[in-house]
Design a protein around this motif. Structure first.
Motif, PDB file in Angstrom:
ATOM      1  N   ASN A 237       0.851  -1.193   0.000  1.00 37.16           N
ATOM      2  CA  ASN A 237       0.000   0.000   0.000  1.00 37.16           C
ATOM      3  C   ASN A 237       0.888   1.244   0.000  1.00 37.16           C
ATOM      4  O   ASN A 237       1.827   1.339   0.787  1.00 37.16           O
ATOM      5  CB  ASN A 237      -0.906  -0.022   1.238  1.00 37.16           C
ATOM      6  N   PHE A 238       0.575   2.182  -0.864  1.00 40.00           N
ATOM      7  CA  PHE A 238       1.393   3.389  -1.009  1.00 40.00           C
ATOM      8  C   PHE A 238       0.654   4.650  -0.554  1.00 40.00           C
ATOM      9  O   PHE A 238       1.044   5.757  -0.907  1.00 40.00           O
ATOM     10  CB  PHE A 238       1.848   3.522  -2.468  1.00 40.00           C
ATOM     11  N   TRP A 239      -0.407   4.449   0.232  1.00 42.68           N
ATOM     12  CA  TRP A 239      -1.199   5.570   0.754  1.00 42.68           C
ATOM     13  C   TRP A 239      -1.152   5.565   2.273  1.00 42.68           C
ATOM     14  O   TRP A 239      -1.404   4.534   2.906  1.00 42.68           O
ATOM     15  CB  TRP A 239      -2.652   5.450   0.301  1.00 42.68           C
ATOM     16  N   THR A 240      -0.840   6.710   2.877  1.00 40.16           N
ATOM     17  CA  THR A 240      -1.053   6.854   4.317  1.00 40.16           C
ATOM     18  C   THR A 240      -2.521   7.196   4.542  1.00 40.16           C
ATOM     19  O   THR A 240      -3.166   7.821   3.696  1.00 40.16           O
ATOM     20  CB  THR A 240      -0.172   7.952   4.927  1.00 40.16           C
ATOM     21  N   LEU A 241      -3.043   6.769   5.667  1.00 39.41           N
ATOM     22  CA  LEU A 241      -4.463   6.973   5.969  1.00 39.41           C
ATOM     23  C   LEU A 241      -4.587   7.534   7.379  1.00 39.41           C
ATOM     24  O   LEU A 241      -3.990   6.995   8.326  1.00 39.41           O
ATOM     25  CB  LEU A 241      -5.226   5.653   5.864  1.00 39.41           C
TER      26      LEU A 241
END
Length: 236
Positions: free
Chosen positions: A124-128
């Motif tokens: 996963n390349f998205w911070t949430l």
């Protein structure tokens, strides 16, 4: 009130990555294409309502966000491959592969039945991030048995872990699958959940409660759409 989830990626990757999407805006094609009624040989050819009439199932499909596969995967008898060359990002410790692997020993003692099946990790390349006091439940996209893998479930406190990357472990559940799994395929559903232990109270129905329950049962049997019209809470 809706819970605000903020997803961010590195600017060098933004042109390449499929974006997370609200799950309600990406319902599966099979739901739209399936009939609303079907003939049942087991019931003498009677017409029965299909899952298309089940608001709880549809509402589950629409919860939270869908996190996407970063790149096309080609699945052959030899394994999983991809043609994806993201830029090297010196200021981050990010993988340049869309999937990783788990060795079977990491699941020692767990009832995951890995015989002949791969244990993988979707990168996963998205911070949430979520508001304080909330976490994100990451789970296999709900009611999506059409996918050739099954992602494992986990909960992350993404209010405190807002700057980290959560990757998603999965079992390749269909060893016979061959072909392309396209970028953007939902790999997990991210559902905001408030932190805190649940409280439980049990008891028995009194006369009024039993009568009210009977009335609900009769209403549900009387025709379609009763739950949606009378009992489903308004969505934010």
């Amino acid at each position: 009130m809706p819970v605000r989830i903020v997803a961010r990626c590195h600017p060098a990757l933004e042109p390449l990555l499929p974006k997370p999407v609200p799950a309600g805006a990406a319902l599966p094609d099979w739901l739209r294409e399936m009939p609303s009624e079907a003939e049942s040989p087991a019931l003498g050819g009677a017409r029965v309502r299909t899952l298309k009439h089940c608001p709880p199932l549809i509402d589950a499909l629409g919860l939270g966000l869908l996190m996407p596969l970063a790149a096309d995967l080609e699945i052959t008898a030899e394994g999983i491959s991809w043609d994806w060359s993201p830029p090297v990002i010196p200021d981050q410790l990010l993988s340049r592969a869309p999937v990783g692997v788990h060795v079977p020993e990491q699941a020692s003692g767990a009832p995951l039945r890995l015989e002949g099946r791969a244990a993988i990790k979707f990168m996963n390349f998205w911070t949430l991030s979520v508001p304080e006091g909330w976490s994100l439940l990451f789970t296999h996209p709900l009611n999506r048995e059409d996918l050739p893998f099954r992602s494992l479930s986990g909960v992350v406190d993404c209010d405190a872990f807002a700057d980290g990357y959560v990757h998603f472990a999965a079992i390749w559940s269909d060893p016979g699958f061959r072909g392309r799994l396209p970028a953007g395929t939902p790999v997990v559903q991210a559902i905001p959940v408030p932190r805190g232990a649940a409280e439980l109270e049990t008891g028995t129905l009194d006369e009024a409660g039993a009568a009210a329950s009977r009335a609900v049962q009769e209403a549900l049997q009387a025709g379609p759409g009763v739950y949606r019209k009378r009992f489903r809470q308004r969505r934010g």
